[in-house]
Motif scaffolding. Sequence first.
Motif, PDB file in Angstrom:
ATOM      1  N   ASN A   1       6.276  12.956  18.485  1.00 46.84           N
ATOM      2  CA  ASN A   1       5.920  11.631  17.971  1.00 46.84           C
ATOM      3  C   ASN A   1       4.477  11.564  17.481  1.00 46.84           C
ATOM      4  O   ASN A   1       3.898  10.510  17.331  1.00 46.84           O
ATOM      5  N   GLY A   2       3.849  12.753  17.266  1.00 48.51           N
ATOM      6  CA  GLY A   2       2.532  12.731  16.628  1.00 48.51           C
ATOM      7  C   GLY A   2       2.687  12.560  15.129  1.00 48.51           C
ATOM      8  O   GLY A   2       3.743  12.882  14.566  1.00 48.51           O
ATOM      9  N   ARG A   3       1.743  12.044  14.500  1.00 50.17           N
ATOM     10  CA  ARG A   3       1.875  11.762  13.091  1.00 50.17           C
ATOM     11  C   ARG A   3       0.589  12.019  12.327  1.00 50.17           C
ATOM     12  O   ARG A   3      -0.493  11.946  12.870  1.00 50.17           O
ATOM     13  N   VAL A   4       0.797  12.259  11.034  1.00 49.43           N
ATOM     14  CA  VAL A   4      -0.309  12.415  10.075  1.00 49.43           C
ATOM     15  C   VAL A   4      -0.057  11.404   8.982  1.00 49.43           C
ATOM     16  O   VAL A   4       1.042  11.358   8.417  1.00 49.43           O
ATOM     17  N   THR A   5      -1.067  10.604   8.702  1.00 50.04           N
ATOM     18  CA  THR A   5      -0.900   9.522   7.737  1.00 50.04           C
ATOM     19  C   THR A   5      -1.819   9.760   6.560  1.00 50.04           C
ATOM     20  O   THR A   5      -3.014  10.058   6.729  1.00 50.04           O
ATOM     21  N   LEU A   6      -1.243   9.610   5.353  1.00 48.77           N
ATOM     22  CA  LEU A   6      -2.018   9.645   4.124  1.00 48.77           C
ATOM     23  C   LEU A   6      -2.006   8.252   3.553  1.00 48.77           C
ATOM     24  O   LEU A   6      -0.919   7.695   3.288  1.00 48.77           O
ATOM     25  N   ALA A   7      -3.213   7.689   3.352  1.00 52.23           N
ATOM     26  CA  ALA A   7      -3.281   6.308   2.858  1.00 52.23           C
ATOM     27  C   ALA A   7      -4.539   6.140   2.024  1.00 52.23           C
ATOM     28  O   ALA A   7      -5.550   6.820   2.255  1.00 52.23           O
ATOM     29  N   PRO A   8      -4.515   5.246   1.054  1.00 48.15           N
ATOM     30  CA  PRO A   8      -5.723   4.996   0.252  1.00 48.15           C
ATOM     31  C   PRO A   8      -6.769   4.218   1.047  1.00 48.15           C
ATOM     32  O   PRO A   8      -6.454   3.596   2.054  1.00 48.15           O
ATOM     33  N   ASN A   9      -7.978   4.285   0.590  1.00 48.45           N
ATOM     34  CA  ASN A   9      -9.069   3.512   1.207  1.00 48.45           C
ATOM     35  C   ASN A   9      -8.856   2.061   0.882  1.00 48.45           C
ATOM     36  O   ASN A   9      -8.812   1.663  -0.298  1.00 48.45           O
ATOM     37  N   SER A  10      -8.739   1.303   1.924  1.00 51.31           N
ATOM     38  CA  SER A  10      -8.433  -0.111   1.720  1.00 51.31           C
ATOM     39  C   SER A  10      -9.662  -0.988   1.723  1.00 51.31           C
ATOM     40  O   SER A  10      -9.562  -2.193   1.573  1.00 51.31           O
ATOM     41  N   SER A  11     -10.839  -0.388   1.924  1.00 50.12           N
ATOM     42  CA  SER A  11     -12.041  -1.233   2.032  1.00 50.12           C
ATOM     43  C   SER A  11     -12.584  -1.630   0.677  1.00 50.12           C
ATOM     44  O   SER A  11     -13.392  -2.536   0.559  1.00 50.12           O
ATOM     45  N   THR A  12     -12.167  -0.909  -0.339  1.00 48.55           N
ATOM     46  CA  THR A  12     -12.630  -1.239  -1.685  1.00 48.55           C
ATOM     47  C   THR A  12     -11.434  -1.292  -2.613  1.00 48.55           C
ATOM     48  O   THR A  12     -10.375  -0.703  -2.344  1.00 48.55           O
ATOM     49  N   THR A  13     -11.617  -1.959  -3.664  1.00 48.63           N
ATOM     50  CA  THR A  13     -10.551  -2.071  -4.666  1.00 48.63           C
ATOM     51  C   THR A  13     -10.652  -0.892  -5.586  1.00 48.63           C
ATOM     52  O   THR A  13     -11.706  -0.655  -6.188  1.00 48.63           O
ATOM     53  N   PRO A  14      -9.621  -0.041  -5.685  1.00 49.67           N
ATOM     54  CA  PRO A  14      -9.698   1.126  -6.554  1.00 49.67           C
ATOM     55  C   PRO A  14      -9.822   0.725  -8.021  1.00 49.67           C
ATOM     56  O   PRO A  14      -9.325  -0.320  -8.438  1.00 49.67           O
ATOM     57  N   ALA A  15     -10.578   1.584  -8.722  1.00 52.67           N
ATOM     58  CA  ALA A  15     -10.764   1.291 -10.143  1.00 52.67           C
ATOM     59  C   ALA A  15      -9.487   1.543 -10.937  1.00 52.67           C
ATOM     60  O   ALA A  15      -9.310   0.993 -12.030  1.00 52.67           O
ATOM     61  N   GLY A  16      -8.669   2.430 -10.417  1.00 51.66           N
ATOM     62  CA  GLY A  16      -7.417   2.757 -11.097  1.00 51.66           C
ATOM     63  C   GLY A  16      -6.615   3.732 -10.259  1.00 51.66           C
ATOM     64  O   GLY A  16      -7.042   4.144  -9.179  1.00 51.66           O
ATOM     65  N   SER A  17      -5.492   4.057 -10.746  1.00 49.65           N
ATOM     66  CA  SER A  17      -4.642   4.988 -10.014  1.00 49.65           C
ATOM     67  C   SER A  17      -5.006   6.409 -10.388  1.00 49.65           C
ATOM     68  O   SER A  17      -5.425   6.682 -11.521  1.00 49.65           O
ATOM     69  N   TRP A  18      -4.822   7.317  -9.432  1.00 48.96           N
ATOM     70  CA  TRP A  18      -5.098   8.720  -9.705  1.00 48.96           C
ATOM     71  C   TRP A  18      -4.155   9.565  -8.895  1.00 48.96           C
ATOM     72  O   TRP A  18      -3.520   9.130  -7.940  1.00 48.96           O
ATOM     73  N   ARG A  19      -4.108  10.880  -9.244  1.00 45.70           N
ATOM     74  CA  ARG A  19      -3.093  11.743  -8.665  1.00 45.70           C
ATOM     75  C   ARG A  19      -3.695  13.096  -8.339  1.00 45.70           C
ATOM     76  O   ARG A  19      -4.542  13.612  -9.086  1.00 45.70           O
ATOM     77  N   ILE A  20      -3.209  13.659  -7.213  1.00 46.74           N
ATOM     78  CA  ILE A  20      -3.612  14.995  -6.774  1.00 46.74           C
ATOM     79  C   ILE A  20      -2.436  15.917  -6.980  1.00 46.74           C
ATOM     80  O   ILE A  20      -1.322  15.643  -6.504  1.00 46.74           O
TER      81      ILE A  20
ATOM     82  N   SER B   1       0.873  -1.198   0.000  1.00 46.47           N
ATOM     83  CA  SER B   1       0.000   0.000   0.000  1.00 46.47           C
ATOM     84  C   SER B   1       0.894   1.227   0.000  1.00 46.47           C
ATOM     85  O   SER B   1       1.932   1.248   0.671  1.00 46.47           O
ATOM     86  N   ASP B   2       0.410   2.294  -0.733  1.00 46.74           N
ATOM     87  CA  ASP B   2       1.123   3.559  -0.754  1.00 46.74           C
ATOM     88  C   ASP B   2       0.656   4.381   0.443  1.00 46.74           C
ATOM     89  O   ASP B   2      -0.520   4.736   0.530  1.00 46.74           O
ATOM     90  N   THR B   3       1.594   4.635   1.356  1.00 48.55           N
ATOM     91  CA  THR B   3       1.238   5.345   2.585  1.00 48.55           C
ATOM     92  C   THR B   3       2.324   6.352   2.889  1.00 48.55           C
ATOM     93  O   THR B   3       3.520   6.063   2.730  1.00 48.55           O
ATOM     94  N   LEU B   4       1.900   7.556   3.353  1.00 46.84           N
ATOM     95  CA  LEU B   4       2.841   8.598   3.764  1.00 46.84           C
ATOM     96  C   LEU B   4       2.509   8.985   5.189  1.00 46.84           C
ATOM     97  O   LEU B   4       1.368   9.361   5.486  1.00 46.84           O
ATOM     98  N   VAL B   5       3.556   8.861   6.020  1.00 50.63           N
ATOM     99  CA  VAL B   5       3.377   9.184   7.437  1.00 50.63           C
ATOM    100  C   VAL B   5       4.332  10.311   7.756  1.00 50.63           C
ATOM    101  O   VAL B   5       5.539  10.224   7.487  1.00 50.63           O
ATOM    102  N   LEU B   6       3.801  11.383   8.381  1.00 52.47           N
ATOM    103  CA  LEU B   6       4.602  12.523   8.792  1.00 52.47           C
ATOM    104  C   LEU B   6       4.521  12.634  10.303  1.00 52.47           C
ATOM    105  O   LEU B   6       3.427  12.625  10.875  1.00 52.47           O
ATOM    106  N   ARG B   7       5.747  12.735  10.982  1.00 50.82           N
ATOM    107  CA  ARG B   7       5.797  12.800  12.433  1.00 50.82           C
ATOM    108  C   ARG B   7       6.301  14.169  12.857  1.00 50.82           C
ATOM    109  O   ARG B   7       7.053  14.831  12.138  1.00 50.82           O
ATOM    110  N   ASN B   8       5.893  14.554  14.028  1.00 52.65           N
ATOM    111  CA  ASN B   8       6.460  15.768  14.608  1.00 52.65           C
ATOM    112  C   ASN B   8       7.343  15.390  15.789  1.00 52.65           C
ATOM    113  O   ASN B   8       7.502  14.198  16.108  1.00 52.65           O
ATOM    114  N   ALA B   9       7.851  16.394  16.461  1.00 53.67           N
ATOM    115  CA  ALA B   9       8.781  16.126  17.540  1.00 53.67           C
ATOM    116  C   ALA B   9       8.132  15.388  18.695  1.00 53.67           C
ATOM    117  O   ALA B   9       8.799  14.712  19.473  1.00 53.67           O
TER     118      ALA B   9
END
Length: 665
Positions: free
Chosen positions: A27-46, A17-25
């Motif tokens: 140890n808090g974090r922000v995670t960007l991840a695709p929805n894993s509950s469904t199968t994506p129809a295709g790849s897309w970009r922001i 899975s493509d996931t981006l995790v950003l941490r601060n000092a």
Amino acid sequence: MLCITATVQVMAQGTLSDTLVLRNAGNGRVTLAPNSSTTPAGSWRITFPQSTSPTGSLFYGTLTGSNVDLTWLPPGSNDQVLTLAGGVPTWATAPGWLTTGNTIASSWDGTSGSFLGTLNGQDLVINTNGVFRARLVGGATNTGNLVLGTTTASPTNTLATDADDRLTVLGGDISLNSEGSGAITRQLLFRGTAGSGNFRVGADGGDFFWQGGGGQRLQEGSYWGIEIRGHRGTSAFPAFVAGAGSDPHVNMIAAQDNDPILVLTPTAAFTDNQQEWRNSGGTALSIVDADGDVGIGVITGLTSKLQINAASTTGNAIQLDPWGNGAGNTGEIRFRELSTNGTNYAAFKAADAMANSNTYTLPSAVGSAGQTLSIASVSGNDATLAWTTSGGAILEEVTAGTANIRRKIAYTSGTVGVPGLYATDLMGARNNAAQTASGNYAGLLAGSNNTASANYSAVVAGTGNTSSSSYAFIGAGAFNTASANYSSVLGGTSNSVSGSNSSILGGESNTVSGAYSMAFGRGANVSQANTVVFNYPNVDDGATRVGIDINDPQTSLDVDGGLVVRPPGNVPVPANNYTIAIGNRSYIVLDPAGGNRTGLILPNGLQAGQILVLRILETSGNYIQLPDAAANNAALTGNWVGRANDTITLIWSGVDWVEISRSNN
């Protein structure tokens, strides 16, 4: 700062899975991840914007294939809301009504513009503190009505009775309060069209005003009238009382019995008219002045409580119409006696039916005492009245005997007598109360000291006459009496009739006590019934003389013409020694009745000098014998045997029948 230009792929629990995790000092974090509950129809970009913005927000911009471009959205203004325009987010002025008010381009005109309300048939309801306060009805019934204080969509209207009223208030008042101190009038204002003035109802806290505006008069509506009603302390609005139909009118109605309808109270210094009725030109037609005097057609200088000027060529200043269609229902004028004496009155009124309209003109001057009011002249249906003198006599009706007539002067120097019911007493004078027409329907026309004490009795004239029995009558004379029913004295003096249906024609001191008898002359005394006496003979006066077709009779009976003595029917003599009936007869025809009859007996005569002629029936074949014997009451020249048509003439001597003559025919 971390710069990464390559793609980072992270395995999640054995799944790539493509996931981006950003941490601060911390140890808090922000995670960007695709929805894993469904199968994506295709790849897309922001794709992020090319540059930063001082303020704003990223929002989904455009889509190209499977690539999404993010765009900066500037911040909105106060009271704006985020909405879509063509599918794109944008800031716009809030469409609802704000608690701080709205700035609008135009108000709703029925087609476009801003409004507060609903878009369907539902009511617009206003609550405060979660409790219903008002409803603007939007349904088909009572459409547009404003309801306060009740949740009922169609409440009973306590303010008015018209189903189309636009305001209903239940259980409360409508108050128009002054905004500040001073005489500031609060008012209900009904605006008219330009130039027509306004109609105002209002109050300043002490006085109530109801007036036109712009110099307009307060007047009735063109179709419905004005209705004013009320009572101090009334707990409920009075029930409707119908007025004058659909004609314009002003109704003033008391809410309960004995309430004054209209009260006008001037100040103590009031000097002008209390009330005026004016015509369309403003000229007063009738007034009530400051003293309460009423003027109709008179507007100044009132000198009585009611003063009327007919102001018409007909002159009918006052007209009293009938109050019904029955007998006696004509209008009348009443004059009441003093209140301390009672409530009786004297009245004048018109007859039920009149052939013409009649006018009576009063005299121009005051009359003298004892005069009477009579008609002096007549022109058409107009009569002029004048005072006339009638010998000082005044006619009056006596209350004690209804509908009678009496001369008032009749007892001014004597004793009052009361005439009977429907009696007429015009006698000149009397000494006591009994000398009056006291019988019902009795009459005294003239004279003095006469009496008519029985019903239907009468005395025409004279003095001291007394008619004391029903239908008794005295024509004239002095001291005559008629004391039996239907008795009469026509004249004379000291005559007395006590026999019923008997009369004295005149004379002096005559008396008739027999019924159906009659006398005249002097000193007659008739006690027998069915008797007529023409004077009682007196030596001093000479014999009574009766002439028939003779102007100067010389004997008691002087007849210029024939004299007939009629017999009764033939008298049968059925047996010997038979007594025949003579009575008041002078000529008798005897019938032997089929046999010879002897011993005929004659009864006594009625009066010495009575003449009797006996004749035998002319067809008789038998005879009748009258013996010359005292037992037979006969003093003859010998026995008389009479056959057919034989006669004998006799005279009663007071003892027996004495023969005058006989004939053999």
